[in-house]
Design an enzyme around this catalytic site. Structure first.
Site, PDB file in Angstrom:
ATOM      1  N   ARG A 125       0.812  -1.234   0.000  1.00 14.37           N
ATOM      2  CA  ARG A 125       0.000   0.000   0.000  1.00 14.37           C
ATOM      3  C   ARG A 125       0.843   1.282   0.000  1.00 14.37           C
ATOM      4  NH1 ARG A 125      -3.255  -2.709   4.069  1.00 14.37           N
ATOM      5  NH2 ARG A 125      -4.944  -3.820   3.048  1.00 14.37           N
ATOM      6  N   LYS A 147       2.641  10.885 -11.886  1.00 11.85           N
ATOM      7  CA  LYS A 147       1.771  10.015 -12.681  1.00 11.85           C
ATOM      8  C   LYS A 147       2.514   8.709 -12.909  1.00 11.85           C
ATOM      9  CE  LYS A 147      -1.320  12.817 -15.516  1.00 11.85           C
ATOM     10  NZ  LYS A 147      -1.766  13.045 -16.908  1.00 11.85           N
ATOM     11  N   GLU A 189       8.598  16.589 -25.812  1.00 12.96           N
ATOM     12  CA  GLU A 189       7.966  17.083 -24.584  1.00 12.96           C
ATOM     13  C   GLU A 189       8.557  18.433 -24.159  1.00 12.96           C
ATOM     14  OE1 GLU A 189       5.315  15.700 -23.329  1.00 12.96           O
ATOM     15  OE2 GLU A 189       5.377  13.538 -23.692  1.00 12.96           O
ATOM     16  N   LYS A 231       6.666  22.066 -15.364  1.00 17.00           N
ATOM     17  CA  LYS A 231       5.929  20.905 -14.879  1.00 17.00           C
ATOM     18  C   LYS A 231       5.653  21.021 -13.379  1.00 17.00           C
ATOM     19  CE  LYS A 231       4.550  16.430 -15.342  1.00 17.00           C
ATOM     20  NZ  LYS A 231       4.745  15.230 -16.148  1.00 17.00           N
ATOM     21  N   GLU A 241      -4.906  16.482 -11.835  1.00 18.22           N
ATOM     22  CA  GLU A 241      -5.434  16.807 -13.153  1.00 18.22           C
ATOM     23  C   GLU A 241      -6.928  17.114 -13.141  1.00 18.22           C
ATOM     24  OE1 GLU A 241      -3.419  14.686 -16.314  1.00 18.22           O
ATOM     25  OE2 GLU A 241      -5.251  14.687 -17.475  1.00 18.22           O
ATOM     26  N   ARG A 245      -3.625  20.893 -15.267  1.00 24.54           N
ATOM     27  CA  ARG A 245      -2.634  19.869 -15.615  1.00 24.54           C
ATOM     28  C   ARG A 245      -2.959  19.171 -16.933  1.00 24.54           C
ATOM     29  NH1 ARG A 245       0.365  15.351 -11.736  1.00 24.54           N
ATOM     30  NH2 ARG A 245       1.572  14.438 -13.433  1.00 24.54           N
ATOM     31  N   ASN A 249      -1.181  17.479 -21.664  1.00 22.95           N
ATOM     32  CA  ASN A 249      -1.468  16.364 -22.569  1.00 22.95           C
ATOM     33  C   ASN A 249      -1.576  16.803 -24.029  1.00 22.95           C
ATOM     34  OD1 ASN A 249      -1.643  14.494 -20.399  1.00 22.95           O
ATOM     35  ND2 ASN A 249      -3.696  15.260 -19.945  1.00 22.95           N
ATOM     36  N   HIS A 252      -1.290  14.360 -26.855  1.00 20.31           N
ATOM     37  CA  HIS A 252      -1.219  13.020 -26.272  1.00 20.31           C
ATOM     38  C   HIS A 252      -2.407  12.137 -26.629  1.00 20.31           C
ATOM     39  CE1 HIS A 252       2.196  14.615 -24.171  1.00 20.31           C
ATOM     40  NE2 HIS A 252       2.370  13.517 -23.474  1.00 20.31           N
ATOM     41  N   HIS A 256      -1.587   8.858 -28.274  1.00 18.28           N
ATOM     42  CA  HIS A 256      -1.902   7.534 -27.713  1.00 18.28           C
ATOM     43  C   HIS A 256      -2.569   6.650 -28.766  1.00 18.28           C
ATOM     44  CE1 HIS A 256      -1.887   8.920 -23.221  1.00 18.28           C
ATOM     45  NE2 HIS A 256      -0.695   8.935 -23.776  1.00 18.28           N
ATOM     46  N   HIS A 269       6.985   7.159 -27.633  1.00 23.36           N
ATOM     47  CA  HIS A 269       5.970   8.073 -27.107  1.00 23.36           C
ATOM     48  C   HIS A 269       6.166   9.496 -27.636  1.00 23.36           C
ATOM     49  CE1 HIS A 269       3.161   9.945 -24.331  1.00 23.36           C
ATOM     50  NE2 HIS A 269       4.124  10.692 -23.819  1.00 23.36           N
TER      51      HIS A 269
END
Lengths: 384, 384
Positions: A125, A147, A189, A231, A241, A245, A249, A252, A256, A269
């Site tokens: 955990r 993330k 990026e 960032k 987000e 935030r 993306n 993205h 993706h 990526h």
């Protein structure tokens, strides 16, 4: 130059942490010391490409600190950012009787950072973890902000957690060994920050592109620092987000679709984000928000650093390809109540999250952003 | 009696949530409404035992609220609190194109609640979820407090997250269909609250044991409310188990050794905790903290509700068994820098976390707490 060292903080109250950027940091024990508990030990998790280059250096630093450690070496590649690989990490942690206080150290690029971060989020955990990004992409983006995720065959980063590291250590010397293609992918990026919120940085990148790609350390230090500063600022204001935030993306959701459609590991990526950003820019142009000159500047900068600006075909015709993109984009995490929310541009340096684009407009933008010939269907993108 | 309804709050700032306790709650749409977004839909995740009993009722309530929903029915049993089952949940969510706003509803006992909660924690980095516990154990303990997890072959609850639900709905009517053995297992955690922090509640349980086991709804309502009130208070003060919350693990380190040693699904969690609590009490006695009379009261209450008070053999001799217990206990999440931290008793109603017991003392306590004959090695515990 080798003592160059800058520090930023991601301000998240009791979960705040430093980002160190500079040369020779892997061996700077004093930077590691405050974030390790030698009584609890550490495990360095890396991949077969990075291990021969930097694992010994990290283990030597841990030894210097009197911190018992072992390592786990995973196969290299986006296709291993998977459920199965994650499970091998858990197996190794449990077989070595790691406690919840054991620090997990992610030594590698974005795949290693995302996967190890998620392993740390879930192990008993929540175990502490440290990001040691060794690619430009992970230094400027994925190692900062918490993330973490693995991929699922039906979508990228679908299984994950928001879970912050204790420390990010971006050693610019590790970029010396980065293949040119990955260097370019990282620039995708970097350019993103200019596009979404810093037009002056975008102009600076246009001026310094050649020097950056020649890995001038002073220029790289500036680019990495400026990217991490952006960032860190955005993450501190919107960790999970809920709003701002999402701007990070840009490109993205289209990207993706490219990554998933081509199969993980085919396009990098950063490459997919570059072609996806061009599609987002074309869609912005359709909405009347961006002029042709801006589109050309964006494409020109991507091309100068060796990034693809045309998306790959995913089907036999441009229309069928665009429909496939749209289908894949509908699986994106940014979908809300069936509505695709996309990051679009109202100018260079000014991004917005928008639900204004309907399916017809998206299909048109994808088709406008495709390579002219279907031959790229199974061919890797242009390399510098 | 059927309108009996009490509400508690788990106070965690913006993550606070209500616990509703009462009869007929599955059909009370107004209790569900504030915590669902009909635009986003919901998925009810349950098991093959609970589905025929209560799934339709929950789906009817969701339909009344205009909330589109589908269900996922998993096999029943602790052995399915696994990596593989979790993955089937992710597959179903993605195949049904669930978004990150889709609410996951856990309808079942502790296994369903823990697994669905962990699925919600990880799905697209965090989806909302609702706990609808249908066993006494999950109503009084596992559904409250946000501990979610799956098991690993090398240890129970090793992979998980702290992730709070939006709502806990404990419908006492669902206890009507609970098998006696599971009713007893749930009492184990109820008794725990008395032992660790409420001697008056322990005495009340001694007086009301028969009525509770006959499922008198007014008594059950009191027992569930009091248990949840204790849990909510502890969780609000120490969500991530930095201190006080560890007291809730009384008997659990010994108990996890029993569960793992016997194989998941052989002993119920509550049964293992009962036998484990007796071992913790015997260890406390060795340290001079607890007298023989207290031990007898503890054993007597466990026996009255049909719980085992003797641990099973895990090897051919008592000593070898105790060594195996110790080995399994060393895998526990409460181990820190190699030191076993156990919850022990300084009296009924007074628990402490202690590292005072050395291996020899633990071995002795385990042996003192074992069944007299090895025959229980493969026999399920006493049932009422």
């Amino acid at each position: 130059m080798n003592t160059m060292h800058q520090t930023l903080t991601v301000a998240l109250d009791e979960r705040s942490y430093p980002i160190h950027i500079g040369c020779g940091l892997l061996g700077r024990a004093e930077l590691w010391r405050p974030h390790l508990n030698p009584k609890m030990g550490a495990v360095v998790i890396t991949n077969t490409t990075v291990a021969p280059l930097y694992l010994d250096k990290v283990l030597a630093t841990l030894a210097e600190l009197g911190c018992p450690a072992f390592s786990v070496v995973l196969p290299d590649g986006e296709e291993y950012k998977s459920w199965e690989t994650l499970n091998t990490v858990f197996d190794a942690l449990l077989e070595n009787r790691c406690e919840r206080g054991t620090t997990l150290i992610a030594l590698g690029g974005g795949v290693i950072g995302d996967l190890v971060g998620f392993a740390a989020a879930c192990y008993q955990r929540g175990a502490p973890f440290i990001q040691v990004p060794t690619t430009l992409l992970s230094q400027v983006d994925s190692s900062v902000g918490g993330k973490t995720a693995i991929n699922h065959p039906l979508g990228k980063n679908m299984i994950g957690a928001f879970y912050q590291p204790k420390l990010v250590l971006a050693d610019l010397d590790t970029l010396d060994t980065l293949p040119p293609r990955e260097m370019a992918a990282g620039m995708s990026e970097v350019i993103k920050y200019g596009l979404i919120r810093d037009p002056a940085f975008f102009s600076w990148l246009e001026q310094q592109a050649a020097g950056l790609m020649h890995r001038d350390k002073a220029l790289l230090a500036q680019a990495v620092y400026q990217s991490c500063a952006h960032k860190a600022e955005v993450v501190a204001r919107d960790e999970r987000e809920a709003g701002e935030r999402a701007l990070l993306n840009l490109g993205h959701t289209f990207g993706h679709a490219i990554e998933t459609g081509m199969g993980y590991g085919s396009w990098l990526h950063g490459e997919a984000v570059a072609a996806g950003t061009v599609m987002a820019a074309l869609l912005s142009e359709q909405l009347g928000w961006l002029d042709q000159a801006a589109i050309e500047r964006i494409k020109a900068l991507f091309r100068r650093v060796g990034l693809p600006v045309d998306g790959p075909w995913l089907a036999a015709t441009p229309l069928a390809t665009a429909q496939r993109y749209l289908e894949l984009m509908r699986h994106d995490k940014k979908v809300s109540a069936g509505i695709l929310r996309l990051v679009l541009l109202q100018g260079i340096g000014q991004a917005v999250v928008s639900a204004d684009a309907n399916d017809a407009a998206i299909l048109q933008a994808v088709q406008a952003g495709l390579a002219v010939a279907p031959s790229v269907l199974s061919v890797p993108p242009t390399q510098i």
